[in-house]
Design a protein around this motif. Structure first.
Motif, PDB file in Angstrom:
ATOM      1  N   GLN A 156     -12.231 -22.124   2.848  1.00 53.28           N
ATOM      2  CA  GLN A 156     -13.057 -22.828   1.867  1.00 53.28           C
ATOM      3  C   GLN A 156     -12.248 -23.884   1.139  1.00 53.28           C
ATOM      4  OE1 GLN A 156     -15.758 -20.448  -0.504  1.00 53.28           O
ATOM      5  NE2 GLN A 156     -15.417 -21.702  -2.324  1.00 53.28           N
ATOM      6  N   ALA A 157     -10.970 -23.587   0.872  1.00 55.02           N
ATOM      7  CA  ALA A 157     -10.108 -24.554   0.176  1.00 55.02           C
ATOM      8  C   ALA A 157      -9.992 -25.853   0.966  1.00 55.02           C
ATOM      9  CB  ALA A 157      -8.736 -23.946  -0.066  1.00 55.02           C
ATOM     10  N   ASP A 158      -9.949 -25.753   2.308  1.00 52.65           N
ATOM     11  CA  ASP A 158      -9.906 -26.970   3.131  1.00 52.65           C
ATOM     12  C   ASP A 158     -11.131 -27.838   2.867  1.00 52.65           C
ATOM     13  OD1 ASP A 158      -7.536 -26.293   4.472  1.00 52.65           O
ATOM     14  OD2 ASP A 158      -8.602 -25.197   6.031  1.00 52.65           O
ATOM     15  N   VAL A 159     -12.303 -27.199   2.875  1.00 53.93           N
ATOM     16  CA  VAL A 159     -13.566 -27.932   2.705  1.00 53.93           C
ATOM     17  C   VAL A 159     -13.659 -28.536   1.310  1.00 53.93           C
ATOM     18  CG1 VAL A 159     -16.083 -27.694   2.705  1.00 53.93           C
ATOM     19  CG2 VAL A 159     -14.719 -26.536   4.456  1.00 53.93           C
ATOM     20  N   GLU A 160     -13.231 -27.786   0.308  1.00 54.06           N
ATOM     21  CA  GLU A 160     -13.274 -28.280  -1.067  1.00 54.06           C
ATOM     22  C   GLU A 160     -12.356 -29.473  -1.276  1.00 54.06           C
ATOM     23  OE1 GLU A 160     -14.253 -24.200  -3.572  1.00 54.06           O
ATOM     24  OE2 GLU A 160     -12.186 -24.620  -2.975  1.00 54.06           O
ATOM     25  N   ALA A 174     -22.831 -41.071  14.955  1.00 53.06           N
ATOM     26  CA  ALA A 174     -23.533 -39.812  14.698  1.00 53.06           C
ATOM     27  C   ALA A 174     -24.333 -39.988  13.425  1.00 53.06           C
ATOM     28  CB  ALA A 174     -22.538 -38.657  14.536  1.00 53.06           C
ATOM     29  N   ARG A 175     -25.362 -39.145  13.239  1.00 51.77           N
ATOM     30  CA  ARG A 175     -26.086 -39.190  11.971  1.00 51.77           C
ATOM     31  C   ARG A 175     -25.176 -38.796  10.827  1.00 51.77           C
ATOM     32  NH1 ARG A 175     -30.305 -34.894   9.387  1.00 51.77           N
ATOM     33  NH2 ARG A 175     -28.484 -33.581   9.833  1.00 51.77           N
ATOM     34  N   GLY A 176     -24.354 -37.765  11.068  1.00 47.74           N
ATOM     35  CA  GLY A 176     -23.491 -37.281   9.997  1.00 47.74           C
ATOM     36  C   GLY A 176     -22.427 -36.339  10.512  1.00 47.74           C
ATOM     37  N   ILE A 177     -21.542 -35.946   9.593  1.00 44.23           N
ATOM     38  CA  ILE A 177     -20.409 -35.089   9.912  1.00 44.23           C
ATOM     39  C   ILE A 177     -20.478 -33.855   9.020  1.00 44.23           C
ATOM     40  CG2 ILE A 177     -17.909 -34.950  10.139  1.00 44.23           C
ATOM     41  CD1 ILE A 177     -19.346 -37.166  11.866  1.00 44.23           C
ATOM     42  N   ILE A 178     -20.604 -32.679   9.646  1.00 45.56           N
ATOM     43  CA  ILE A 178     -20.590 -31.410   8.920  1.00 45.56           C
ATOM     44  C   ILE A 178     -19.181 -30.846   8.983  1.00 45.56           C
ATOM     45  CG2 ILE A 178     -21.661 -29.134   8.698  1.00 45.56           C
ATOM     46  CD1 ILE A 178     -23.794 -30.169  10.776  1.00 45.56           C
ATOM     47  N   VAL A 179     -18.617 -30.471   7.835  1.00 42.52           N
ATOM     48  CA  VAL A 179     -17.358 -29.729   7.816  1.00 42.52           C
ATOM     49  C   VAL A 179     -17.655 -28.353   7.242  1.00 42.52           C
ATOM     50  CG1 VAL A 179     -15.900 -31.772   7.673  1.00 42.52           C
ATOM     51  CG2 VAL A 179     -16.705 -30.715   5.563  1.00 42.52           C
ATOM     52  N   SER A 180     -17.093 -27.313   7.845  1.00 38.11           N
ATOM     53  CA  SER A 180     -17.468 -25.960   7.465  1.00 38.11           C
ATOM     54  C   SER A 180     -16.293 -25.008   7.643  1.00 38.11           C
ATOM     55  CB  SER A 180     -18.658 -25.487   8.311  1.00 38.11           C
ATOM     56  OG  SER A 180     -19.120 -24.223   7.901  1.00 38.11           O
ATOM     57  N   ALA A 181     -16.369 -23.884   6.909  1.00 38.23           N
ATOM     58  CA  ALA A 181     -15.323 -22.857   6.967  1.00 38.23           C
ATOM     59  C   ALA A 181     -15.899 -21.550   6.442  1.00 38.23           C
ATOM     60  CB  ALA A 181     -14.110 -23.277   6.128  1.00 38.23           C
ATOM     61  N   PRO A 182     -15.205 -20.414   6.686  1.00 36.61           N
ATOM     62  CA  PRO A 182     -15.626 -19.170   6.052  1.00 36.61           C
ATOM     63  C   PRO A 182     -15.609 -19.317   4.533  1.00 36.61           C
ATOM     64  CG  PRO A 182     -13.976 -18.764   7.751  1.00 36.61           C
ATOM     65  CD  PRO A 182     -14.010 -20.241   7.531  1.00 36.61           C
ATOM     66  N   GLY A 183     -16.557 -18.688   3.846  1.00 38.36           N
ATOM     67  CA  GLY A 183     -16.621 -18.783   2.395  1.00 38.36           C
ATOM     68  C   GLY A 183     -15.846 -17.670   1.716  1.00 38.36           C
ATOM     69  N   ASP A 184     -15.418 -17.923   0.485  1.00 38.35           N
ATOM     70  CA  ASP A 184     -14.741 -16.897  -0.297  1.00 38.35           C
ATOM     71  C   ASP A 184     -15.732 -15.856  -0.828  1.00 38.35           C
ATOM     72  OD1 ASP A 184     -12.416 -18.292   0.134  1.00 38.35           O
ATOM     73  OD2 ASP A 184     -12.455 -19.322  -1.816  1.00 38.35           O
ATOM     74  N   GLU A 185     -16.932 -16.305  -1.212  1.00 34.81           N
ATOM     75  CA  GLU A 185     -17.926 -15.400  -1.801  1.00 34.81           C
ATOM     76  C   GLU A 185     -19.231 -15.369  -1.020  1.00 34.81           C
ATOM     77  OE1 GLU A 185     -18.287 -16.861  -5.755  1.00 34.81           O
ATOM     78  OE2 GLU A 185     -16.396 -15.968  -6.419  1.00 34.81           O
ATOM     79  N   VAL A 186     -19.371 -16.246  -0.029  1.00 39.88           N
ATOM     80  CA  VAL A 186     -20.530 -16.265   0.860  1.00 39.88           C
ATOM     81  C   VAL A 186     -20.020 -16.257   2.296  1.00 39.88           C
ATOM     82  CG1 VAL A 186     -22.041 -17.466  -0.783  1.00 39.88           C
ATOM     83  CG2 VAL A 186     -20.621 -18.800   0.804  1.00 39.88           C
ATOM     84  N   ALA A 227     -24.977 -18.829   2.387  1.00 37.98           N
ATOM     85  CA  ALA A 227     -24.247 -20.084   2.563  1.00 37.98           C
ATOM     86  C   ALA A 227     -24.247 -20.863   1.259  1.00 37.98           C
ATOM     87  CB  ALA A 227     -24.887 -20.918   3.673  1.00 37.98           C
ATOM     88  N   ARG A 228     -23.223 -21.695   1.111  1.00 36.05           N
ATOM     89  CA  ARG A 228     -23.152 -22.584  -0.041  1.00 36.05           C
ATOM     90  C   ARG A 228     -22.635 -23.939   0.430  1.00 36.05           C
ATOM     91  NH1 ARG A 228     -23.693 -22.522  -5.302  1.00 36.05           N
ATOM     92  NH2 ARG A 228     -24.193 -20.305  -5.219  1.00 36.05           N
ATOM     93  N   GLN A 229     -23.326 -25.005  -0.026  1.00 36.34           N
ATOM     94  CA  GLN A 229     -22.842 -26.355   0.247  1.00 36.34           C
ATOM     95  C   GLN A 229     -22.061 -26.829  -0.966  1.00 36.34           C
ATOM     96  OE1 GLN A 229     -25.391 -28.627   2.696  1.00 36.34           O
ATOM     97  NE2 GLN A 229     -24.528 -30.604   2.132  1.00 36.34           N
ATOM     98  N   LEU A 230     -20.833 -27.271  -0.729  1.00 37.85           N
ATOM     99  CA  LEU A 230     -19.865 -27.461  -1.813  1.00 37.85           C
ATOM    100  C   LEU A 230     -19.805 -28.894  -2.328  1.00 37.85           C
ATOM    101  CD1 LEU A 230     -16.960 -25.267  -0.377  1.00 37.85           C
ATOM    102  CD2 LEU A 230     -18.647 -24.653  -2.114  1.00 37.85           C
ATOM    103  N   SER A 231     -20.952 -29.526  -2.467  1.00 38.06           N
ATOM    104  CA  SER A 231     -21.003 -30.822  -3.141  1.00 38.06           C
ATOM    105  C   SER A 231     -20.828 -30.614  -4.638  1.00 38.06           C
ATOM    106  CB  SER A 231     -22.344 -31.501  -2.868  1.00 38.06           C
ATOM    107  OG  SER A 231     -23.391 -30.717  -3.429  1.00 38.06           O
ATOM    108  N   LYS A 232     -20.741 -31.700  -5.383  1.00 41.14           N
ATOM    109  CA  LYS A 232     -20.617 -31.583  -6.835  1.00 41.14           C
ATOM    110  C   LYS A 232     -21.819 -30.872  -7.443  1.00 41.14           C
ATOM    111  CE  LYS A 232     -17.618 -35.590  -7.600  1.00 41.14           C
ATOM    112  NZ  LYS A 232     -17.490 -36.931  -8.239  1.00 41.14           N
ATOM    113  N   ARG A 233     -23.003 -31.079  -6.864  1.00 41.70           N
ATOM    114  CA  ARG A 233     -24.221 -30.465  -7.406  1.00 41.70           C
ATOM    115  C   ARG A 233     -24.375 -29.015  -6.946  1.00 41.70           C
ATOM    116  NH1 ARG A 233     -28.389 -34.288  -9.173  1.00 41.70           N
ATOM    117  NH2 ARG A 233     -29.892 -32.631  -8.695  1.00 41.70           N
ATOM    118  N   GLN A 234     -23.755 -28.651  -5.843  1.00 46.23           N
ATOM    119  CA  GLN A 234     -23.798 -27.305  -5.271  1.00 46.23           C
ATOM    120  C   GLN A 234     -25.212 -26.932  -4.798  1.00 46.23           C
ATOM    121  OE1 GLN A 234     -21.047 -24.615  -5.384  1.00 46.23           O
ATOM    122  NE2 GLN A 234     -19.848 -26.490  -5.419  1.00 46.23           N
ATOM    123  N   GLY A 235     -25.262 -26.114  -3.768  1.00 45.38           N
ATOM    124  CA  GLY A 235     -26.542 -25.630  -3.274  1.00 45.38           C
ATOM    125  C   GLY A 235     -26.385 -24.270  -2.628  1.00 45.38           C
TER     126      GLY A 235
END
Length: 262
Positions: A156-160, A174-186, A227-235
């Protein structure tokens, strides 16, 4: 002048100013594509959804400020929220018809909404050098789906930590780029960069989870995941893998109700 009701909804969150904002316009009949594109540009949100009733179902399409897109999860969730809260829809399920993505359903269960979308098919891929440079770190694995690249990292630290070169990402086809990793709490976390469609970083991306859900389901050996998306707004999302379909559950809240004149 034509008056159109417009709603701004924060999706994949239970609080205003969180999640991903989307505009929703409920129409009596379709407007010209050029007009819908101009409305989306004027709204200047990641997505504007346009909905037209068709019997007991609803036709739907989505525009970023610059282009029409094939599929948008958070704006579909927002459109369902509007129809359940402010429309005359009475059943617990809404069926949307998309000319680009087929039949999409949203089911209401209490204050949660569940999207039923087609699962993406991922193939292992070479990592474009531009992405390694733009992100500053090579992924463990890279996949390519229908419209996006999926890059898998260790933590998760990599993604953050990513502060990518958006202009360089914009050179990747490509339309977009997804970056992902195992979560600490999800179960897993992600971020989504899509300057190719006019959005440097999307706050919470439902459609990206049609790629993420099959991958993490197979890797973790789980059908249902958090799952959690780690933007500033979070989701926050809950995802379920059903072979050729995925279910993506989240909440939505109203920020604005108004009327536009075009």
């Amino acid at each position: 002048m034509k008056k159109i009701k417009l709603y701004q909804i924060d999706a994949f969150t239970d609080r205003v100013f969180g999640g991903n904002p989307a505009a929703v316009c409920v129409l009596d009949a379709w407007l010209p594509n050029e007009t819908m594109q101009q409305i989306a540009a004027e709204n200047n949100l990641a997505e504007t959804a346009f909905v037209v009733p068709k019997g007991e179902k609803y036709e739907i399409t989505w525009f970023t400020p610059t282009v029409e897109v094939d599929l948008c999860g958070h704006a579909t969730l927002a459109a369902a929220h509007v129809l359940f809260q402010y429309g005359s829809h009475t059943s617990s399920t809404i069926t949307f018809l998309s000319r680009r993505s087929g039949v999409l359903t949203v089911e209401k269960n209490g204050d949660a909404l569940t999207l039923d979308f087609p699962a993406d098919v991922l193939e292992p891929a070479e990592t474009p050098e531009a992405l390694i440079t733009a992100l500053g770190k090579a992924p463990q694995e890279t996949y390519q789906g229908k419209t996006d690249y999926l890059l898998i990292y260790t933590s998760q630290a990599d993604v953050e930590a990513f502060n990518p070169d958006i202009a360089l990402i914009n050179t990747v086809p490509a339309r977009g780029i997804i970056v992902s990793a195992p979560g600490d709490e999800v179960d897993f976390v992600s971020r989504f960069f899509c300057p190719q469609v006019g959005i440097p970083e999307d706050p919470v991306t439902g459609s990206a989870h049609t790629s993420l859900t099959p991958y993490w389901s197979k890797r973790l050996g789980k059908k249902t995941m958090t799952a959690r998306q780690l933007s500033k707004r979070q989701g926050a999302l809950q995802c379920e893998f059903l072979d050729d379909r995925v279910k993506i559950t989240g909440k939505a809240v109203t920020y604005l109700k108004g009327e536009i004149e075009v």
